[in-house]
Enzyme design. Sequence first.
Site, PDB file in Angstrom:
ATOM      1  N   ASP A 159       3.505  -5.919   1.018  1.00  0.00           N
ATOM      2  CA  ASP A 159       3.998  -5.275  -0.197  1.00  0.00           C
ATOM      3  C   ASP A 159       5.348  -5.860  -0.598  1.00  0.00           C
ATOM      4  OD1 ASP A 159       4.663  -2.943  -2.112  1.00  0.00           O
ATOM      5  OD2 ASP A 159       2.713  -2.366  -1.328  1.00  0.00           O
ATOM      6  N   HIS A 194       8.447  -0.290  -4.174  1.00  0.00           N
ATOM      7  CA  HIS A 194       7.050   0.096  -3.995  1.00  0.00           C
ATOM      8  C   HIS A 194       6.654   0.096  -2.526  1.00  0.00           C
ATOM      9  CE1 HIS A 194       2.613  -0.560  -4.122  1.00  0.00           C
ATOM     10  NE2 HIS A 194       2.668   0.169  -5.219  1.00  0.00           N
ATOM     11  N   SER A 393      -2.380   2.602  -5.396  1.00  0.00           N
ATOM     12  CA  SER A 393      -1.478   2.113  -4.345  1.00  0.00           C
ATOM     13  C   SER A 393      -1.169   3.228  -3.361  1.00  0.00           C
ATOM     14  CB  SER A 393      -0.164   1.618  -4.959  1.00  0.00           C
ATOM     15  OG  SER A 393      -0.284   0.340  -5.503  1.00  0.00           O
TER      16      SER A 393
END
Length: 611
Positions: A159, A194, A393
């Site tokens: 990520d 994120h 996600s």
Amino acid sequence: MNPNLASPSSHRRLPAFILPLVLTVAALLLPVGARAGSPNNKFDRALDALQQAGSTAPQSVIIRTTSGQRAAVRDRLKARGDVIQSEHVSLDALTVRVSAAALDALAANPAVESVSINSPVKAFAAPGSGGTGTDVLRATYGLTSTSPTGNGIGVAIIDSGIEPSSDFSGRIVAFYDFVKLGGGIAAAYDDYGHGTHVAGLIGSSGALGSQYQGVAPGARLIVMKVLDGTGSGRTSDVINAIAFATAKKQLLGIDVINLSRGHPIYESAATDPLVQAVEAAARAGIVVVTSAGNFGVNSTTDLPGYAGITSPGNAPSAITAGAFEDQGTVGRVDDIVAPYSSRGPTWYDAFAKPDIVADGHHLVSDTSRTTNLYKNYSSLRVDAAHIRLSGTSMAAATTSGAVAVLLEANRTANGYPARPSLTPNAVKAILQFTAFRMHDASGVEYDSLTQGAGAINAAGAIDLATSIDTSAAVGSWWLTTGVTPSTMIDGQSLAWAQNIVWGTNIVWGTAVYTDEQAWALNIVWGTNIVWGTNIVWGTNIVWGTNIVWGTNIVWGTGLIGQTDGTNIVWGTASGDNIVWGTLADDNIVWGTLASDNIVWGTNIVWGTVIF
């Protein structure tokens, strides 16, 4: 980050009526491996489009070669002056920046299997509302203070990185930077935010807020940064990270890979290099969890759309997670599938995806004040250490946490490593078998292209995994104790789905209670195998007989996230195949399809379809 990717406000329910336009499509056969619509069958759709547009700009591409020919192809490209950006040894592939003229030479080279665009990849998260409030994530999954925590299970998070904090104290095993250092080891950081949010949903200890504890607060975290400070990255970096995790599985103790990102599907899974990297990881015994994508709703019309699954969510052996909304309650009966959650089938192969749906809407998790998301989106902030996001996600992250706790439960029961761990296929089967079937707000059950086998039930998965003896002989019953196919959550006993979606079929019966050949490492999920006598195939195909897709059909000019048009552009029928025009194979079907005679088999075959 594009706030329109999954607008939480796009929740209006759509009537089931259809428009009176009747369109008969005689037959559409897209064999596995075919590059549909491609004038050059070695190129993916993105490269075809560039060539047809007459582009002369150099392109970054991923070249898959025939076995043993990677070095020869590399040397020939270097001699031409093309730039070798990366080598993917395990895939017999190269990432190369090539001239437009070199593309034709690649197409003519018999040592070249396929050429794919080195596509940008994006994280699949969008803003939730900020503010305060207690999350019910662990409770809605049926987890308690005495449930397994994923202790000892290694989760590789590929990520944007991770911001170290007391929530992850002592559990960040290693950090590798594929953005700045090409995979070199570095001090952990996250300039986007994120990855930290995903990591918190998987394994936050709750030190910064006990109500925001992750699903597997004891899991070990191996973090690989492939997304930059804007949340963007390249497919080649993701492939390198997956290959690195696969090669270092034993050294780093990697059991699970979380991939909360993707790109449009440009080719069959059989030639997609990102999918092939995922399949290689699964063959090595790593459970790979991917997000389905946030393309279930047309952002302009709010109409639902099918075929919005993204790569590598089309990887057969991955666990592809769509998202559901827990409505802020522990109970499961009011849960609904998030409208933005991408539905199947997959482009080119017609795989039934997602595999399951997981909690992914308005979830609070970790952040840092230095991240892009925290600094630039004040509406996301819950407090100085947490933000709230929605998307597949987040659903993939909570699924990875569920995988970690069920793996710990099984290993503890089996005395691992004296007895082997569950295989990726067995883990997926357990999650599907113990899932809860979901219904929309009006009580109508969602079809399997929307919810997969159903919604994750971590407590039930733990119960079943605890009862499985992984040393049992293939073909034999492997339950050591009886199991009750239901789970008590919030005082209500909820029945398990008790089926798995295998390819285009629903498998009923006691398949998961037996050590089947299907659970072996060398079996690609959905392929034809010889099942035991305890298998009952469903009487209906995966899609059922009355799928409703909305109230009308709109074909766009791009697969996902592109401008939508209003015309259907068909190519010329040739033999058993439809030769698509320049638009048709690039689109999601937005709107309604209701038919009793859609037949899916090894290939995709459409009968009379009413739109």
